[in-house]
Scaffold this motif. Structure first.
Motif, PDB file in Angstrom:
ATOM      1  N   ALA A  20       0.856  -1.190   0.000  1.00  9.18           N
ATOM      2  CA  ALA A  20       0.000   0.000   0.000  1.00  9.18           C
ATOM      3  C   ALA A  20       0.891   1.240   0.000  1.00  9.18           C
ATOM      4  N   ARG A  21       0.434   2.281  -0.676  1.00 11.40           N
ATOM      5  CA  ARG A  21       1.205   3.518  -0.761  1.00 11.40           C
ATOM      6  C   ARG A  21       0.348   4.697  -0.336  1.00 11.40           C
ATOM      7  N   SER A  22       0.943   5.585   0.461  1.00 12.65           N
ATOM      8  CA  SER A  22       0.222   6.784   0.888  1.00 12.65           C
ATOM      9  C   SER A  22      -0.249   7.606  -0.310  1.00 12.65           C
ATOM     10  N   CYS A  23       0.596   7.696  -1.326  1.00 13.33           N
ATOM     11  CA  CYS A  23       0.263   8.533  -2.474  1.00 13.33           C
ATOM     12  C   CYS A  23      -0.886   7.965  -3.295  1.00 13.33           C
ATOM     13  N   ARG A  24      -1.262   6.705  -3.037  1.00 12.48           N
ATOM     14  CA  ARG A  24      -2.397   6.098  -3.742  1.00 12.48           C
ATOM     15  C   ARG A  24      -3.560   5.809  -2.796  1.00 12.48           C
ATOM     16  N   SER A  25      -3.518   6.388  -1.622  1.00 11.26           N
ATOM     17  CA  SER A  25      -4.602   6.179  -0.655  1.00 11.26           C
ATOM     18  C   SER A  25      -5.933   6.658  -1.220  1.00 11.26           C
ATOM     19  N   ARG A  26      -7.001   6.011  -0.787  1.00 12.74           N
ATOM     20  CA  ARG A  26      -8.343   6.465  -1.169  1.00 12.74           C
ATOM     21  C   ARG A  26      -8.746   7.737  -0.424  1.00 12.74           C
ATOM     22  N   GLY A  27      -7.876   8.202   0.460  1.00  9.53           N
ATOM     23  CA  GLY A  27      -8.085   9.505   1.088  1.00  9.53           C
ATOM     24  C   GLY A  27      -8.814   9.468   2.406  1.00  9.53           C
ATOM     25  N   ARG A  28      -9.219  10.648   2.859  1.00  4.90           N
ATOM     26  CA  ARG A  28      -9.874  10.825   4.152  1.00  4.90           C
ATOM     27  C   ARG A  28     -11.298  11.318   3.949  1.00  4.90           C
ATOM     28  N   MET A  29     -12.140  11.084   4.938  1.00  6.12           N
ATOM     29  CA  MET A  29     -13.527  11.502   4.826  1.00  6.12           C
ATOM     30  C   MET A  29     -13.663  13.014   4.806  1.00  6.12           C
ATOM     31  N   HIS A  30     -12.861  13.691   5.628  1.00  2.00           N
ATOM     32  CA  HIS A  30     -12.968  15.148   5.750  1.00  2.00           C
ATOM     33  C   HIS A  30     -11.731  15.808   5.150  1.00  2.00           C
ATOM     34  N   PRO A  31     -11.891  16.766   4.253  1.00  2.00           N
ATOM     35  CA  PRO A  31     -10.731  17.470   3.690  1.00  2.00           C
ATOM     36  C   PRO A  31     -10.034  18.298   4.762  1.00  2.00           C
ATOM     37  N   GLU A  32      -8.708  18.305   4.721  1.00  2.00           N
ATOM     38  CA  GLU A  32      -7.920  19.069   5.691  1.00  2.00           C
ATOM     39  C   GLU A  32      -6.768  19.764   4.986  1.00  2.00           C
ATOM     40  N   GLU A  33      -6.299  20.850   5.596  1.00  5.15           N
ATOM     41  CA  GLU A  33      -5.054  21.475   5.195  1.00  5.15           C
ATOM     42  C   GLU A  33      -3.990  21.080   6.212  1.00  5.15           C
ATOM     43  N   PHE A  34      -2.866  20.538   5.745  1.00  4.89           N
ATOM     44  CA  PHE A  34      -1.850  20.012   6.637  1.00  4.89           C
ATOM     45  C   PHE A  34      -0.670  20.974   6.768  1.00  4.89           C
ATOM     46  N   ARG A  35      -0.018  20.912   7.922  1.00  4.25           N
ATOM     47  CA  ARG A  35       1.092  21.821   8.202  1.00  4.25           C
ATOM     48  C   ARG A  35       2.421  21.323   7.644  1.00  4.25           C
ATOM     49  N   ASP A  36       2.462  20.061   7.231  1.00  4.12           N
ATOM     50  CA  ASP A  36       3.712  19.492   6.728  1.00  4.12           C
ATOM     51  C   ASP A  36       3.375  18.457   5.662  1.00  4.12           C
ATOM     52  N   ASP A  37       4.419  17.819   5.116  1.00  3.64           N
ATOM     53  CA  ASP A  37       4.216  16.917   3.988  1.00  3.64           C
ATOM     54  C   ASP A  37       4.473  15.454   4.348  1.00  3.64           C
ATOM     55  N   ARG A  38       4.155  15.082   5.594  1.00  5.40           N
ATOM     56  CA  ARG A  38       4.262  13.668   5.956  1.00  5.40           C
ATOM     57  C   ARG A  38       3.361  12.811   5.058  1.00  5.40           C
ATOM     58  N   PRO A  39       3.806  11.615   4.670  1.00  9.20           N
ATOM     59  CA  PRO A  39       2.909  10.698   3.958  1.00  9.20           C
ATOM     60  C   PRO A  39       1.698  10.352   4.821  1.00  9.20           C
ATOM     61  N   ALA A  40       0.614   9.982   4.182  1.00 11.96           N
ATOM     62  CA  ALA A  40      -0.670   9.815   4.868  1.00 11.96           C
ATOM     63  C   ALA A  40      -0.595   8.804   6.003  1.00 11.96           C
ATOM     64  N   PHE A  41       0.026   7.650   5.762  1.00  4.13           N
ATOM     65  CA  PHE A  41       0.014   6.611   6.791  1.00  4.13           C
ATOM     66  C   PHE A  41       0.921   6.961   7.969  1.00  4.13           C
ATOM     67  N   GLU A  42       1.966   7.727   7.694  1.00  7.44           N
ATOM     68  CA  GLU A  42       2.805   8.224   8.791  1.00  7.44           C
ATOM     69  C   GLU A  42       2.009   9.199   9.656  1.00  7.44           C
ATOM     70  N   ARG A  43       1.224  10.046   9.040  1.00  6.14           N
ATOM     71  CA  ARG A  43       0.386  10.987   9.778  1.00  6.14           C
ATOM     72  C   ARG A  43      -0.647  10.219  10.624  1.00  6.14           C
ATOM     73  N   ASP A  44      -1.223   9.171  10.037  1.00  2.00           N
ATOM     74  CA  ASP A  44      -2.206   8.364  10.761  1.00  2.00           C
ATOM     75  C   ASP A  44      -1.591   7.723  12.003  1.00  2.00           C
ATOM     76  N   ARG A  45      -0.391   7.179  11.843  1.00  2.00           N
ATOM     77  CA  ARG A  45       0.299   6.585  12.987  1.00  2.00           C
ATOM     78  C   ARG A  45       0.487   7.601  14.093  1.00  2.00           C
ATOM     79  N   ASP A  46       0.901   8.795  13.735  1.00  2.00           N
ATOM     80  CA  ASP A  46       1.156   9.826  14.738  1.00  2.00           C
ATOM     81  C   ASP A  46      -0.141  10.244  15.433  1.00  2.00           C
ATOM     82  N   ARG A  47      -1.223  10.347  14.676  1.00  2.00           N
ATOM     83  CA  ARG A  47      -2.503  10.713  15.290  1.00  2.00           C
ATOM     84  C   ARG A  47      -2.959   9.645  16.288  1.00  2.00           C
ATOM     85  N   ILE A  48      -2.740   8.394  15.961  1.00  2.00           N
ATOM     86  CA  ILE A  48      -3.128   7.304  16.864  1.00  2.00           C
ATOM     87  C   ILE A  48      -2.321   7.379  18.162  1.00  2.00           C
ATOM     88  N   ILE A  49      -1.021   7.575  18.045  1.00  2.00           N
ATOM     89  CA  ILE A  49      -0.160   7.627  19.232  1.00  2.00           C
ATOM     90  C   ILE A  49      -0.575   8.748  20.172  1.00  2.00           C
TER      91      ILE A  49
END
Length: 385
Positions: A20-49
């Motif tokens: 699986a690749r972050s750049c090919r993710s089906r995305g998120r339910m809610h659109p957001e503006e992000f403060r940095d360019d972390r790949p999607a799954f890395e961001r998800d891991r950090d949010r969970i922690i």
């Protein structure tokens, strides 16, 4: 939307075609503006922690209730061990380690206090009100119950992480009531399939450690299990003068390594046999691709049977299980009968979600320690409220 989150250059270049690749993710339910360019799954891991439900795992039962000793595993330490094992497997199969880690850290977020006893009790009490299943509760935690961001509830995780959470499967957890959006009946990513086995490898081996530490099981008993005895004897031959305690740790470590190697070899063979080279192939084949070899599966099953009979049904574990059932049943019935016992923020959700579901969410989010304290506050007359 997927392309906007995480620069393509930040994706690992050595990922397998079926990863699986972050750049090919089906995305998120809610659109957001992000403060940095972390790949999607890395961001998800950090949010969970960083979420509250993850911190609560520190005081939720694995086998031994928190107050029985500081040594024993909790849901938090278990989740960290699952992440370590999962990442080791993912790395060797050239899979996405960030997605694997995110799923490992999230897979028990919906677990109740008092382990599987709590899940069974809440499922019984919620009969007629939608039941209770901990994978679906983990999904509720990250989709609705966490309240951290402007504009939406939940953590707004990527589609692939949500799919992996809701489709987590083990001997104790079978996906039920799958949401149509997440392709019921279709296997998840290989990263999600890894977590099913990393979970099992982790709890089998750390439950052996905890069981030996508690004295509920012994080395002599374990030597009646072929898989354990063979590894123990190999360590004994290599280190005949090693003390018994260190020999135990070395045997557990070697057993984890043996299971990981077998899983990788069998999974690679499955991928070749099914002609899998892309993530679309994984969905097309639609069968579990991550497995042990048949021989290892049978040997591991014997070890699980031993633990079930001798540890999970040990009379002292059973005593706590019966007490936990009474605690949670009385808490649930009291809250449903007297909803004003709940904090106001929960009372305010009852018209929308229903009294029983709100009570269920409240209890499922409790730690062992909080549930025991709450029981004292409600039912012991001299306890301060």
């Amino acid at each position: 939307m997927a392309e906007e989150e995480g620069m393509r250059s930040l994706e690992r270049a050595d990922l397998a075609g079926y990863a699986a690749r972050s750049c090919r993710s089906r995305g998120r339910m809610h659109p957001e503006e992000f403060r940095d360019d972390r790949p999607a799954f890395e961001r998800d891991r950090d949010r969970i922690i960083h979420c509250a439900a993850f911190r609560r795992l520190e005081y939720k039962t694995q086998v031994f209730v928190n107050h029985e000793g500081d040594y024993y595993r909790t849901r938090l330490t278990h989740s960290l061990e699952v992440a370590q094992i999962g990442k080791a497997i993912a790395r060797r199969l050239a899979l996405n380690e960030e997605l694997t880690e995110a799923l490992a850290l999230a897979h028990d977020l919906g677990h109740t206090p008092f382990g599987h006893t709590g899940e069974e009790v809440l499922n019984r009490l919620m009969e007629g009100f939608g039941g209770f299943e901990h994978n679906l509760q983990s999904f509720r935690v990250v989709d609705q119950l966490e309240e951290r961001y402007p504009g939406f509830n939940g953590l707004n995780l990527s589609w692939e992480v949500l799919e992996g959470i809701i489709k987590h499967s083990s001997p104790y957890d079978r996906p039920t009531g799958l949401i149509e959006e997440f392709l019921p009946g279709v296997v998840p990513t290989i990263e999600a399939q890894i977590i099913n086995f990393a979970d099992e490898i982790a709890y089998n081996n750390h439950d052996i450690d905890d069981g030996l530490k508690s004295g509920y099981i012994t080395i002599e008993q374990l030597n009646g299990v072929d898989l354990w005895r063979e590894v123990w004897e190999r360590i004994d031959t290599a280190h005949p003068d090693l003390d018994r305690e260190r020999k135990k740790f070395q045997t557990i470590s070697a057993l984890i390594g043996l299971l990981i190697r077998d899983l990788i070899t069998a999974t690679e063979a499955n991928l070749r046999a099914c002609g899998v080279s892309t993530l679309d192939d994984v969905r097309r084949v639609n069968r579990p691709l991550v497995t042990f070899s048949p021989a290892m599966e049978e040997r591991n099953r014997s070890l699980k049977r031993f633990l079930f009979t001798n540890l999970y049904r040990h009379h002292k574990v059973e005593r706590m299980r019966v007490k936990a059932e009474r605690y949670l049943t009385q808490l649930f019935e009291s809250y449903v009968k007297h909803p004003t016992l709940l904090p106001r923020k929960y009372q305010q959700k009852m018209d929308m979600l229903g009294r029983e579901r709100v009570v269920c969410d409240y209890i499922a989010g409790m730690t062992d320690r909080f549930a025991l304290d709450e029981f004292k506050r409600l039912f012991e007359p001299y306890e301060r409220v």
